[in-house]
Design a protein around this motif. Structure first.
Motif, PDB file in Angstrom:
ATOM      1  N   PHE A 136       0.777  -1.256  -0.102  1.00 47.13           N
ATOM      2  CA  PHE A 136      -0.287   0.140  -0.108  1.00 47.13           C
ATOM      3  C   PHE A 136       0.896   1.481  -0.355  1.00 47.13           C
ATOM      4  N   TYR A 137       2.249   0.828   0.725  1.00 48.21           N
ATOM      5  CA  TYR A 137       3.179   2.376   0.789  1.00 48.21           C
ATOM      6  C   TYR A 137       3.530   2.681  -1.024  1.00 48.21           C
ATOM      7  N   GLU A 138       3.358   2.307  -1.310  1.00 53.75           N
ATOM      8  CA  GLU A 138       4.412   1.809  -2.537  1.00 53.75           C
ATOM      9  C   GLU A 138       4.083   1.863  -3.949  1.00 53.75           C
ATOM     10  N   LYS A 139       2.401   1.868  -3.470  1.00 51.00           N
ATOM     11  CA  LYS A 139       1.605   1.966  -4.433  1.00 51.00           C
ATOM     12  C   LYS A 139       0.826   4.085  -4.029  1.00 51.00           C
ATOM     13  N   GLU A 140       0.649   3.887  -3.000  1.00 49.13           N
ATOM     14  CA  GLU A 140       0.337   5.269  -2.472  1.00 49.13           C
ATOM     15  C   GLU A 140       1.743   6.723  -2.152  1.00 49.13           C
ATOM     16  N   LYS A 141       2.536   6.211  -2.166  1.00 46.29           N
ATOM     17  CA  LYS A 141       3.570   6.465  -1.185  1.00 46.29           C
ATOM     18  C   LYS A 141       3.491   8.194  -2.016  1.00 46.29           C
ATOM     19  N   GLU A 142       2.912   8.817  -2.770  1.00 48.03           N
ATOM     20  CA  GLU A 142       2.586  10.533  -3.593  1.00 48.03           C
ATOM     21  C   GLU A 142       1.739  10.897  -2.450  1.00 48.03           C
ATOM     22  N   ASN A 143       0.745   9.732  -1.457  1.00 42.24           N
ATOM     23  CA  ASN A 143      -0.459  10.710  -1.179  1.00 42.24           C
ATOM     24  C   ASN A 143       0.346  11.234   0.202  1.00 42.24           C
ATOM     25  N   PHE A 144       1.138  10.529   0.416  1.00 41.00           N
ATOM     26  CA  PHE A 144       2.180  10.564   2.450  1.00 41.00           C
ATOM     27  C   PHE A 144       3.249  11.632   2.250  1.00 41.00           C
ATOM     28  N   LYS A 145       2.728  12.884   2.544  1.00 48.98           N
ATOM     29  CA  LYS A 145       3.643  14.133   1.497  1.00 48.98           C
ATOM     30  C   LYS A 145       3.326  14.594   3.423  1.00 48.98           C
ATOM     31  N   LEU A 146       5.319  14.512   3.762  1.00 50.86           N
ATOM     32  CA  LEU A 146       5.380  15.402   5.591  1.00 50.86           C
ATOM     33  C   LEU A 146       4.725  16.640   5.540  1.00 50.86           C
ATOM     34  N   LYS A 147       4.171  17.276   6.593  1.00 58.66           N
ATOM     35  CA  LYS A 147       3.301  18.309   7.167  1.00 58.66           C
ATOM     36  C   LYS A 147       4.155  18.614   8.075  1.00 58.66           C
ATOM     37  N   GLU A 148       5.905  18.411   8.274  1.00 63.14           N
ATOM     38  CA  GLU A 148       6.116  18.460   9.557  1.00 63.14           C
ATOM     39  C   GLU A 148       7.888  18.011   9.086  1.00 63.14           C
ATOM     40  N   LYS A 149       8.847  18.817   9.995  1.00 62.50           N
ATOM     41  CA  LYS A 149      10.325  18.214  10.182  1.00 62.50           C
ATOM     42  C   LYS A 149      10.185  17.069  10.650  1.00 62.50           C
ATOM     43  N   VAL A 150      10.923  16.050  10.051  1.00 62.18           N
ATOM     44  CA  VAL A 150      11.669  14.869  10.725  1.00 62.18           C
ATOM     45  C   VAL A 150      12.628  14.010  10.715  1.00 62.18           C
ATOM     46  N   VAL A 151      13.572  13.910  11.845  1.00 58.59           N
ATOM     47  CA  VAL A 151      15.119  13.749  11.520  1.00 58.59           C
ATOM     48  C   VAL A 151      14.976  12.187  12.667  1.00 58.59           C
ATOM     49  N   GLN A 152      16.304  11.744  12.107  1.00 62.74           N
ATOM     50  CA  GLN A 152      17.216  10.667  12.729  1.00 62.74           C
ATOM     51  C   GLN A 152      18.014  11.474  13.767  1.00 62.74           C
ATOM     52  N   ILE A 153      17.939  10.522  14.814  1.00 65.39           N
ATOM     53  CA  ILE A 153      19.208  11.451  15.700  1.00 65.39           C
ATOM     54  C   ILE A 153      19.374  10.487  17.185  1.00 65.39           C
ATOM     55  N   ARG A 154      21.129  10.684  17.519  1.00 66.76           N
ATOM     56  CA  ARG A 154      20.862  10.096  18.803  1.00 66.76           C
ATOM     57  C   ARG A 154      21.424  11.158  19.670  1.00 66.76           C
ATOM     58  N   PHE A 155      20.768  11.095  20.775  1.00 64.95           N
ATOM     59  CA  PHE A 155      20.988  11.955  21.750  1.00 64.95           C
ATOM     60  C   PHE A 155      21.246  11.592  23.661  1.00 64.95           C
TER      61      PHE A 155
END
Length: 297
Positions: A136-155
């Motif tokens: 489903f993700y591969e088919k619809e990924k264009e419809n799942f655009k971020l509305k906020e900034k996301v990060v990968q982080i170690r802390f």
């Protein structure tokens, strides 16, 4: 003739015994003490009973607080009842009829919704496989655009008086297997930590965890491959950013996975409800519980 009189006498005796039993049974029911509800307040024909108040009182409420709470509740109840009775007298008949229809519709909706939910819980499959999610993700990924900034982080958050800060910084930056083991071994000395930099989190959540980081300065620090050190009166904050995605970028699968699962379950639920409603009507027609009459019928 003698037999006839004896038979008649026997019938009279049996009838008398039955009548006596009935009277005794009735007396027992009549004299049985009936538990009467304790009335707390009355407005017209509406009564508020003591048992209505019991669930409202918490065991940890002080006695004076309980008394005040009960008084307020009774007054509010009385106010609603008085307004209701006056509304029924003073509102136009067509308005009362309209409201009565709305009340009936709402009652029907409550019952039918609860019944549908019960049937769904019993019969709907809530399992969604990893393959279904990924497809489903591969088919619809264009419809799942971020509305906020996301990060990968170690802390890591250190106490201000932490003595070996430089070693921690070095190992948090490099982060090979030996570094991970070392940081894990002294993790009890840290105030906070997150070493799982494969997951995506919103920038807003990172800002909540690191007070010196703000919406105004986030672009300076939350950049890919960026290491930063910030501090305030509470502690020292060390972080290594390993990935970033901005607004309108396609959301990573792992970040959006819970949303995809909910979308698939909602679709499955709607399909199940449609099927359920069709089956209910078909069964009612089959059992002749539901009929539609034409103009000529």
């Amino acid at each position: 003739m003698i037999f006839s009189n004896q038979y008649r006498l026997r019938k009279i005796r049996i009838g008398s015994c039955l009548a006596l039993l009935f009277i005794c049974s009735s007396c027992e029911t009549f004299f049985k003490k009936k538990e009467e509800k304790v009335v707390v307040a009355r407005v017209g024909d509406a009564y508020l009973y003591e048992e209505d108040l019991v669930p409202l009182l918490r065991t940890n409420v002080l006695k004076q607080d309980s008394a005040s709470f009960v008084t307020n509740y009774i007054n509010n109840w009385a106010s609603r009842q008085i307004l209701l009775s006056k509304a029924k007298i003073n509102l136009p008949e067509e308005k009362l009829a309209e409201f009565e229809g709305l009340v009936n519709d709402y009652r029907t909706d409550l019952y039918t919704r609860a019944y549908k939910e019960a049937l769904i819980q019993q019969g709907q499959d809530t399992t969604v496989s990893a393959t279904q999610l990924r497809r489903f993700y591969e088919k619809e990924k264009e419809n799942f655009k971020l509305k906020e900034k996301v990060v990968q982080i170690r802390f890591i958050e250190l106490p201000k008086q932490f003595l070996n800060k430089e070693a921690v910084i070095e190992k948090l930056k490099r982060f090979n297997s030996d570094d991970k083991r070392y940081l894990d071994s002294i993790g009890v000395q840290f105030k906070k930590l997150n070493f799982n930099d494969s997951i995506w989190v919103s920038a807003a959540r990172v800002i909540d965890e690191i007070p010196p980081l703000t919406y105004e300065n986030q672009d300076r620090y939350l950049k890919k491959s960026q290491f930063f050190e910030l501090q305030d009166s509470i502690g020292v904050y060390l972080a290594k950013v390993t990935g970033t995605l901005g607004v309108n970028d396609i959301a990573p699968f792992l970040y959006i996975e819970p949303t995809i699962k909910q979308v698939l379950l909602n679709r499955r639920k709607l399909n199940y409800i449609r099927k359920l409603e069709t089956e209910i009507i078909d069964e009612a027609i089959k059992e002749k519980e539901f009929e539609v009459y034409g103009k000529d019928d």
